[in-house]
Design a protein around this motif. Structure first.
Motif, PDB file in Angstrom:
ATOM      1  N   UNK A 126       0.842  -1.200   0.000  1.00 49.47           N
ATOM      2  CA  UNK A 126       0.000   0.000   0.000  1.00 49.47           C
ATOM      3  C   UNK A 126       0.879   1.252   0.000  1.00 49.47           C
ATOM      4  N   UNK A 127       1.969   1.224   0.784  1.00 49.21           N
ATOM      5  CA  UNK A 127       2.923   2.329   0.730  1.00 49.21           C
ATOM      6  C   UNK A 127       3.524   2.470  -0.651  1.00 49.21           C
ATOM      7  N   UNK A 128       3.814   1.324  -1.299  1.00 49.72           N
ATOM      8  CA  UNK A 128       4.349   1.338  -2.659  1.00 49.72           C
ATOM      9  C   UNK A 128       3.360   1.968  -3.635  1.00 49.72           C
ATOM     10  N   UNK A 129       2.061   1.753  -3.406  1.00 51.41           N
ATOM     11  CA  UNK A 129       1.056   2.363  -4.286  1.00 51.41           C
ATOM     12  C   UNK A 129       1.122   3.886  -4.227  1.00 51.41           C
ATOM     13  N   UNK A 130       1.420   4.421  -3.053  1.00 54.51           N
ATOM     14  CA  UNK A 130       1.567   5.870  -2.907  1.00 54.51           C
ATOM     15  C   UNK A 130       2.787   6.355  -3.690  1.00 54.51           C
ATOM     16  N   UNK A 131       3.893   5.615  -3.574  1.00 52.77           N
ATOM     17  CA  UNK A 131       5.105   5.963  -4.320  1.00 52.77           C
ATOM     18  C   UNK A 131       4.842   5.902  -5.819  1.00 52.77           C
ATOM     19  N   UNK A 132       4.185   4.818  -6.241  1.00 60.64           N
ATOM     20  CA  UNK A 132       3.877   4.654  -7.669  1.00 60.64           C
ATOM     21  C   UNK A 132       3.098   5.856  -8.203  1.00 60.64           C
ATOM     22  N   UNK A 133       2.041   6.252  -7.474  1.00 61.53           N
ATOM     23  CA  UNK A 133       1.179   7.315  -7.993  1.00 61.53           C
ATOM     24  C   UNK A 133       1.893   8.655  -7.989  1.00 61.53           C
ATOM     25  N   UNK A 134       2.705   8.911  -6.972  1.00 62.98           N
ATOM     26  CA  UNK A 134       3.456  10.160  -6.946  1.00 62.98           C
ATOM     27  C   UNK A 134       4.429  10.226  -8.121  1.00 62.98           C
TER      28      UNK A 134
END
Length: 244
Positions: A126-134
């Motif tokens: 889920x943290x990776x999803x934030x990185x991906x979208x940024x």
């Protein structure tokens, strides 16, 4: 529909002053996120109450679902990243619906079939999803790889992982099997209510911000802050996994 931001170095004193506030927010926010990575975990009071009740209890589960989403910083960060460059309500509705479809599906199936997944791994993803979208908002994939990922498909897929994150928290409640399905549906309704409340707050703030000249000047910095927060959440979960 939306596009990545590009920003060159700011050399004037005025520009440096305009960057000071976002950088200060980044400096203060990231440590807070590191200490609040479990802000949407199971509160002891809620956990004790849910474990004591049996049967169908729709309102408590609606409240619990809404509270879970509103206090879930990682979910809200991803939602912010998704709508950051979306201006039309039609487009916002499509992406938010895909996200809701994803996390509702895996949340319901995960709890109903008691699919046990390591919470540290799921929360790190889920943290990776934030990185991906940024990074997507920053145009990184186009510059690095020369292509643009399918943003709708990515939103749906990461929605699945967010749903498993929700299901692991619900399983931690150890709720009674009596009335399980209606209670799960009520929890999901609460999650959607919480998501709509968070979305409304984000859109109000973004609406005011987009009307100012500072939006495009600070959009780059805002997404760097978002990406940094995502990396902090990933690191926090990985560290927790190894020390647990």
């Amino acid at each position: 529909m939306h596009g990545p931001v590009h920003q060159g170095p700011s050399s004037t004193p005025c520009a440096r002053r305009r960057l000071a506030l976002p950088l200060l927010v980044a400096f203060l926010t990231v440590p807070l996120l590191a200490g609040s990575a479990y802000a949407h975990a199971v509160a002891e009071g809620d956990k004790g109450y849910i474990q004591e009740i049996t049967g169908i209890n729709l309102l408590p589960f609606i409240y619990l679902g809404a509270k879970h989403m509103v206090t879930g910083y990682d979910h809200i960060l991803f939602l912010l990243g998704v709508i950051f460059f979306l201006y039309r309500m039609k487009h916002i509705g499509i992406y938010v619906s895909l996200f809701a479809l994803g996390h509702s599906t895996t949340m319901l199936l995960g709890v109903y079939f008691h699919v046990g997944i390591n919470s540290y791994i799921i929360d790190a993803i889920i943290g990776l999803s934030v990185v991906y979208k940024a990074l997507d908002n920053l145009g990184a994939y186009q510059r690095w790889f020369g292509f643009q990922p399918n943003t709708k498909l990515a939103t749906l897929i990461f929605g699945f992982f967010h749903g498993f994150g929700l299901s692991t928290k619900i399983i931690d409640y150890d709720i009674s099997p009596d009335g399980l399905l209606p209670n799960l549906l009520a929890f999901n309704v609460g999650v959607e209510i919480g998501q709509l409340l968070a979305l409304a707050a984000i859109l109000i703030v973004m609406g005011f911000w987009r009307r100012t000249p500072s939006f495009f000047r600070h959009a780059y910095t805002a997404n760097v802050v978002m990406m940094t927060a995502g990396f902090v959440l990933i690191g926090y979960q990985i560290t927790g996994w190894f020390v647990s």
